[in-house]
Design an enzyme around this catalytic site. Structure first.
Site, short mmCIF file in Angstrom:
data_model
loop_
_atom_site.label_atom_id
_atom_site.label_comp_id
_atom_site.label_asym_id
_atom_site.label_seq_id
_atom_site.Cartn_x
_atom_site.Cartn_y
_atom_site.Cartn_z
N GLU A 17 0.34 -1.53 0.00
CA GLU A 17 -0.15 0.33 -0.02
C GLU A 17 1.02 1.00 0.27
OE1 GLU A 17 -3.91 0.72 2.61
OE2 GLU A 17 -2.35 2.33 3.64
N THR A 48 -4.46 4.40 -1.28
CA THR A 48 -5.22 4.83 -0.51
C THR A 48 -5.66 5.90 -1.00
OG1 THR A 48 -3.48 6.29 0.57
CG2 THR A 48 -4.21 4.13 1.21
N TYR A 49 -7.22 7.31 -0.10
CA TYR A 49 -8.09 8.42 -0.77
C TYR A 49 -7.99 8.51 0.40
CZ TYR A 49 -12.09 10.54 -3.17
OH TYR A 49 -13.03 10.94 -3.87
N HIS A 76 -8.32 3.25 -4.11
CA HIS A 76 -9.24 3.23 -2.77
C HIS A 76 -10.43 4.25 -2.74
CE1 HIS A 76 -6.39 1.51 0.49
NE2 HIS A 76 -6.45 1.00 -0.57
N ARG A 106 -16.39 3.69 3.47
CA ARG A 106 -17.14 4.56 4.27
C ARG A 106 -16.24 5.74 4.35
NH1 ARG A 106 -19.19 4.56 10.01
NH2 ARG A 106 -16.60 5.42 10.29
N ALA A 127 -20.28 1.09 3.76
CA ALA A 127 -19.04 1.44 2.80
C ALA A 127 -19.98 0.08 1.58
CB ALA A 127 -17.85 -0.08 3.07
N TYR A 146 -11.90 -5.69 9.62
CA TYR A 146 -11.45 -5.47 11.47
C TYR A 146 -10.70 -6.29 12.25
CZ TYR A 146 -11.87 -0.88 9.66
OH TYR A 146 -12.40 0.16 8.49
N GLN A 177 -7.70 -4.88 8.76
CA GLN A 177 -6.86 -3.21 9.90
C GLN A 177 -5.51 -3.77 9.76
OE1 GLN A 177 -5.80 -0.68 10.24
NE2 GLN A 177 -8.37 0.38 11.03
N GLN A 213 5.95 5.71 16.12
CA GLN A 213 4.82 4.97 15.38
C GLN A 213 4.07 4.14 16.22
OE1 GLN A 213 7.42 3.53 12.66
NE2 GLN A 213 4.91 2.67 10.47
P1 FAD Z 1 -18.08 0.63 7.27
O1 FAD Z 1 -17.50 -0.49 6.42
O2 FAD Z 1 -19.56 1.66 6.29
O3 FAD Z 1 -17.48 0.25 8.78
C1 FAD Z 1 -18.01 1.28 10.05
C2 FAD Z 1 -18.65 0.91 10.77
O4 FAD Z 1 -20.27 1.32 10.59
C3 FAD Z 1 -18.73 -0.56 11.66
O5 FAD Z 1 -18.27 -0.31 12.47
C4 FAD Z 1 -19.26 -1.10 11.19
O6 FAD Z 1 -19.47 -2.40 11.74
C5 FAD Z 1 -20.99 -0.23 10.86
N1 FAD Z 1 -21.40 -0.83 9.71
C6 FAD Z 1 -21.40 -1.37 9.27
N2 FAD Z 1 -21.99 -1.67 7.75
C7 FAD Z 1 -23.45 -1.13 9.26
C8 FAD Z 1 -24.39 -1.55 8.51
N3 FAD Z 1 -25.87 -2.17 7.41
N4 FAD Z 1 -25.51 -0.70 9.81
C9 FAD Z 1 -25.33 -1.09 10.95
N5 FAD Z 1 -23.53 -0.41 10.66
C10 FAD Z 1 -23.17 -0.39 9.66
N6 FAD Z 1 -9.20 6.40 5.03
C11 FAD Z 1 -9.56 6.66 4.26
O7 FAD Z 1 -10.50 7.68 4.43
N7 FAD Z 1 -8.61 6.17 3.01
C12 FAD Z 1 -8.34 4.94 2.49
O8 FAD Z 1 -7.81 5.19 1.88
C13 FAD Z 1 -8.23 4.23 3.52
N8 FAD Z 1 -8.12 2.92 3.30
C14 FAD Z 1 -8.32 2.43 4.21
C15 FAD Z 1 -7.54 -0.02 4.11
C16 FAD Z 1 -7.96 -0.60 4.84
C17 FAD Z 1 -7.40 -1.90 4.77
C18 FAD Z 1 -8.41 -0.11 5.47
C19 FAD Z 1 -8.42 -1.18 7.24
C20 FAD Z 1 -8.87 0.79 6.18
C21 FAD Z 1 -8.68 1.96 5.60
N9 FAD Z 1 -9.13 3.36 5.72
C22 FAD Z 1 -8.80 4.30 5.21
C23 FAD Z 1 -10.44 3.82 7.14
C24 FAD Z 1 -11.35 3.00 6.95
O9 FAD Z 1 -12.55 4.38 6.37
C25 FAD Z 1 -12.16 3.57 8.93
O10 FAD Z 1 -12.02 2.37 9.42
C26 FAD Z 1 -13.79 3.78 8.54
O11 FAD Z 1 -13.88 4.39 9.51
C27 FAD Z 1 -14.85 2.43 7.99
O12 FAD Z 1 -14.44 2.30 7.49
P2 FAD Z 1 -15.87 1.11 6.29
O13 FAD Z 1 -15.08 1.17 4.62
O14 FAD Z 1 -14.73 0.14 7.26
O15 FAD Z 1 -16.93 1.43 7.00
#
Ligand code: FAD
Length: 293
Positions: A17, A48-49, A76, A106, A127, A146, A177, A213
């Site tokens: 990444e 990443t984004y 991303h 998300r 997401a 996660y 994560q 870190q």
């Molecule tokens: P979601 O999957 O939407 O989950 C977020 C929360 O909502 C979780 O607590 C989940 O349990 C809950 N949830 C999900 N679906 C539902 C539903 N239908 N009903 C109720 N609750 C629900 N961030 C950036 O800004 N840019 C990046 O490039 C980036 N890259 C990442 C790459 C990886 C591998 C990881 C692990 C994280 C990355 N992140 C990035 C961080 C990420 O955006 C955050 O962790 C964010 O808080 C959650 O994103 P998500 O896509 O997991 O969200």
């Protein structure tokens, strides 16, 4: 190439990444970093984004540079603070550059959000909403997961229940994560299997190569830091080269254990430092080669 096809054709995949710069002046240097990483022959490189930041178009540009150098790119994309028009603009840009893989996210809640602000103007609040759109557009789509639970989730089980929505929306693979205790991942994988989630899971490895870190990573990810890693950070806090060597050894050890236990995808958070990725690959390339034979 679609990442799902790469994952299906290998016993173990290796990916990196990188993140885009905040300022235009640094864009060329990050592109060079990405190109340097392609020379290590990873299966793909993700970019990443910057949610709500200024680097959004750079993601597409860097991903395109990676593809031009013969390596598959994963761009991303987040939906926080984005309108449907803005998402469509990015998606069309990715298609124009022939990028076939997107990690649908998300994004974090913005720290500067004001009361009453609609931070999801596209109407995409999870997401999984973005996954559905990207699948309709024909992309190979990944999602985040996660092992120690997402910080907003009430429990790890509730988080896995929510993860199911993402899988049902069509994600082709998941990337974890960062985690520093492999047992956290093994327990998570077991719970995924029991919940009927069977898409490939790539293990996200963050090499800790300077002791400050650790604090930042815990803030970011809530990850549990094992005693062994804490001892390394304490012991080599004031010896940067020793800390770098020990951090690379720790990440190497994690990767060897993961591969030995049947984990099929290793995704290294390079922090834009090709020298660290190079050192880790030098330690595990024969292991990955032998596993894929
Ligand atoms: P979601 O999957 O939407 O989950 C977020 C929360 O909502 C979780 O607590 C989940 O349990 C809950 N949830 C999900 N679906 C539902 C539903 N239908 N009903 C109720 N609750 C629900 N961030 C950036 O800004 N840019 C990046 O490039 C980036 N890259 C990442 C790459 C990886 C591998 C990881 C692990 C994280 C990355 N992140 C990035 C961080 C990420 O955006 C955050 O962790 C964010 O808080 C959650 O994103 P998500 O896509 O997991 O969200």
């Amino acid at each position: 190439m679609k990442i799902v096809d790469i994952l299906n054709s290998k016993k173990v995949s290796l990916s990196f990444e990188v993140f885009p710069p905040k300022k235009q002046e640094a864009l060329e240097s990050i592109k060079k970093t990405a190109v340097e990483l392609t020379s290590l022959n990873p299966d793909f490189i993700s970019v990443t984004y910057g949610a709500g930041g200024t680097t959004q178009s750079y993601t597409t540009e860097i991903a395109s540079e990676i593809e031009k150098n013969g390596t598959t790119a994963l761009a991303h994309l987040t939906c926080v603070r984005s309108t449907k028009e803005a998402l469509t603009y990015i998606i069309n840009g990715l298609k124009e550059k022939n990028i076939k893989n997107v990690l649908a996210l998300r994004g974090d809640y913005p720290k500067d959000a004001v009361e009453g602000e609609n931070i999801f103007p596209s109407g995409f609040v999870h997401a999984s909403d973005l996954v559905s759109l990207l699948k309709k557009e024909g992309f190979c789509v990944g999602g985040a997961c996660y092992p120690e639970g997402h910080p907003e989730s009430s429990s790890r089980d509730a988080d896995i229940d929510n993860l199911k929505h993402k899988v049902e929306a069509g994600v082709d693979f998941l990337t974890t994560q960062m985690f520093f205790d492999n047992d956290m991942l093994y327990s998570f994988l077991y719970r995924l299997q029991s919940s009927g989630i069977h898409v490939p899971v790539l293990a996200g490895i963050m090499p800790i190569t300077n002791s400050n870190q650790v604090t930042r990573m815990v803030d970011l990810s809530n990850a549990y830091i094992p005693r062994k890693l804490l001892a390394i950070c304490d012991r080599f806090r004031n010896s940067p080269e020793a800390m770098m060597q020990a951090g690379i050894a720790y990440a190497t050890d994690q990767i060897i254990d993961l591969i030995s236990n049947g984990v099929r995808g290793i995704h290294i958070y390079t922090m834009n430092k090709p020298e660290i990725a190079k050192a880790i690959i030098a330690n595990v390339n024969e292991i990955i080669k032998a596993t894929n034979e």
